[in-house]
Scaffold this active site. Structure first.
Site, PDB file in Angstrom:
ATOM      1  N   TYR A   1      -1.244 -12.025  -7.022  1.00  0.00           N
ATOM      2  CA  TYR A   1      -0.676 -13.481  -5.228  1.00  0.00           C
ATOM      3  C   TYR A   1      -2.779 -13.567  -5.072  1.00  0.00           C
ATOM      4  CZ  TYR A   1       3.396 -14.503  -4.887  1.00  0.00           C
ATOM      5  OH  TYR A   1       4.716 -14.353  -4.776  1.00  0.00           O
ATOM      6  N   GLY A   2      -3.002 -13.195  -5.235  1.00  0.00           N
ATOM      7  CA  GLY A   2      -4.679 -12.154  -4.704  1.00  0.00           C
ATOM      8  C   GLY A   2      -5.904 -13.000  -4.597  1.00  0.00           C
TER       9      GLY A   2
ATOM     10  N   ASP B   1       7.668  -9.265  -2.562  1.00  0.00           N
ATOM     11  CA  ASP B   1       5.851  -8.725  -2.673  1.00  0.00           C
ATOM     12  C   ASP B   1       6.171  -9.480  -4.572  1.00  0.00           C
ATOM     13  OD1 ASP B   1       4.069  -7.005  -2.560  1.00  0.00           O
ATOM     14  OD2 ASP B   1       4.945  -6.190  -4.780  1.00  0.00           O
TER      15      ASP B   1
ATOM     16  N   CYS C   1       3.493  -7.997   1.410  1.00  0.00           N
ATOM     17  CA  CYS C   1       3.226  -8.274   0.948  1.00  0.00           C
ATOM     18  C   CYS C   1       1.609  -8.594   1.483  1.00  0.00           C
ATOM     19  CB  CYS C   1       2.911  -9.281  -0.440  1.00  0.00           C
ATOM     20  SG  CYS C   1       1.359 -10.104  -1.224  1.00  0.00           S
TER      21      CYS C   1
ATOM     22  N   CYS D   1      -3.342  -3.963   0.960  1.00  0.00           N
ATOM     23  CA  CYS D   1      -3.095  -4.850  -0.481  1.00  0.00           C
ATOM     24  C   CYS D   1      -1.733  -3.287  -0.161  1.00  0.00           C
ATOM     25  CB  CYS D   1      -3.822  -4.728  -1.511  1.00  0.00           C
ATOM     26  SG  CYS D   1      -2.412  -5.434  -3.132  1.00  0.00           S
ATOM     27  N   THR D   2      -0.355  -3.976  -0.417  1.00  0.00           N
ATOM     28  CA  THR D   2       0.813  -2.806  -0.258  1.00  0.00           C
ATOM     29  C   THR D   2       0.569  -2.259  -1.828  1.00  0.00           C
ATOM     30  OG1 THR D   2       2.083  -4.146  -1.865  1.00  0.00           O
ATOM     31  CG2 THR D   2       2.501  -4.057   1.279  1.00  0.00           C
TER      32      THR D   2
END
Length: 255
Positions: free
Chosen positions: A39-40, A7, A70, A181-182
């Site tokens: 990361y988004g 992740d 992720c 989203c985790t």
């Protein structure tokens, strides 16, 4: 079996928690790319490169299966990672879609996908849901939740303000919310509570998150038996501060 979980940071803890509870595996290597979270907000090319670099990290650990915990990496890097891997790699989007198929029979049910900007722009969830015949799908990029959760801000005025900013403009009230989203399952109760309080719902929306979904998926796809092993051994690694990551894991996972 030894597996890997990857992740961008602590969001994968929601998947790890479900894996630990299920006891499908005897050893888990967790890698959080905490030096480069979130990361988004990154572009697709960068996210693909991060995914390939994560593969390089796991090679000496000799894992038999890798879970990309992720949503952003699952949406944008999974296919590229699979091309460069000799072991199975599983993302979190397909299991979530299968969970929707099992739990949501009404094809016109209003579904809201929450995710990072990159995940939403990829249309991964929208396209997958439409392929399954779900016709009433909307989405909302809620990227600000990620840094709040990374800073352990799981309640309070700041989170409430953020939810109000994102959710107040909604015109269609969802019956189903995909936590795409985790990180988001870590504030799932707050999200549910917000909708119940501010939209005067009689019943809470169904929340779908990939942690529970991936356990079911792995059991079916690989014929794994729940609770077949003792409590798994977990080893934490990070591109950033691994001591901080381990501390967060102890707090949230009660390790």
């Amino acid at each position: 079996m030894k597996i890997g979980v990857f992740d961008s940071g602590v969001g994968g803890f929601s998947v790890l928690k479900s894996l630990l509870k299920a006891q499908l595996f005897d050893e888990i290597i967790y890698y959080g790319d905490s030096a480069r979270v979130p990361y988004g907000t990154k572009d697709p090319t960068t996210i693909k490169q991060f995914g390939l670099e994560a593969l390089d990290f796991f090679k000496p650990h000799q894992i038999k299966l890798l879970i990309v915990a992720c949503n952003t990496a699952s949406a944008l890097a999974l296919e590229e990672m699979q091309k460069h891997s000799k072991i199975p790699i599983v993302g979190v989007i397909e299991p979530s879609i299968l969970a929707i198929k099992q739990q949501v029979k009404e094809k016109n049910a209003p579904i809201l996908v929450l995710g990072t900007k990159a995940t939403i722009q990829s249309n991964a969830y929208d396209n997958a849901l439409k392929q399954q015949g779900y016709l009433n799908v909307s989405h909302l990029a809620t990227s600000l939740f990620v840094p709040l959760i990374e800073e352990s801000i799981l309640e309070g005025e700041l989170l409430e303000t953020c939810m109000r900013y994102y959710f107040t403009p909604l015109k269609i009230l969802p019956e189903v919310i995909i936590l795409g989203c985790t990180h988001f399952p870590l504030i799932a109760q707050k999200i549910e509570g917000y909708f119940m309080e501010h939209f005067a719902l009689s019943t809470p929306p169904l929340l779908i998150h990939s942690g529970d979904a991936i356990v079911e998926y792995l059991q079916q796809k690989y014929a794994l038996k729940k609770n077949a092993h003792a409590f798994p051994k977990v080893e934490f690694h990070a591109s950033g501060d691994v001591i901080w990551l381990e501390k967060q894991a102890k707090e949230w996972l009660k390790l």
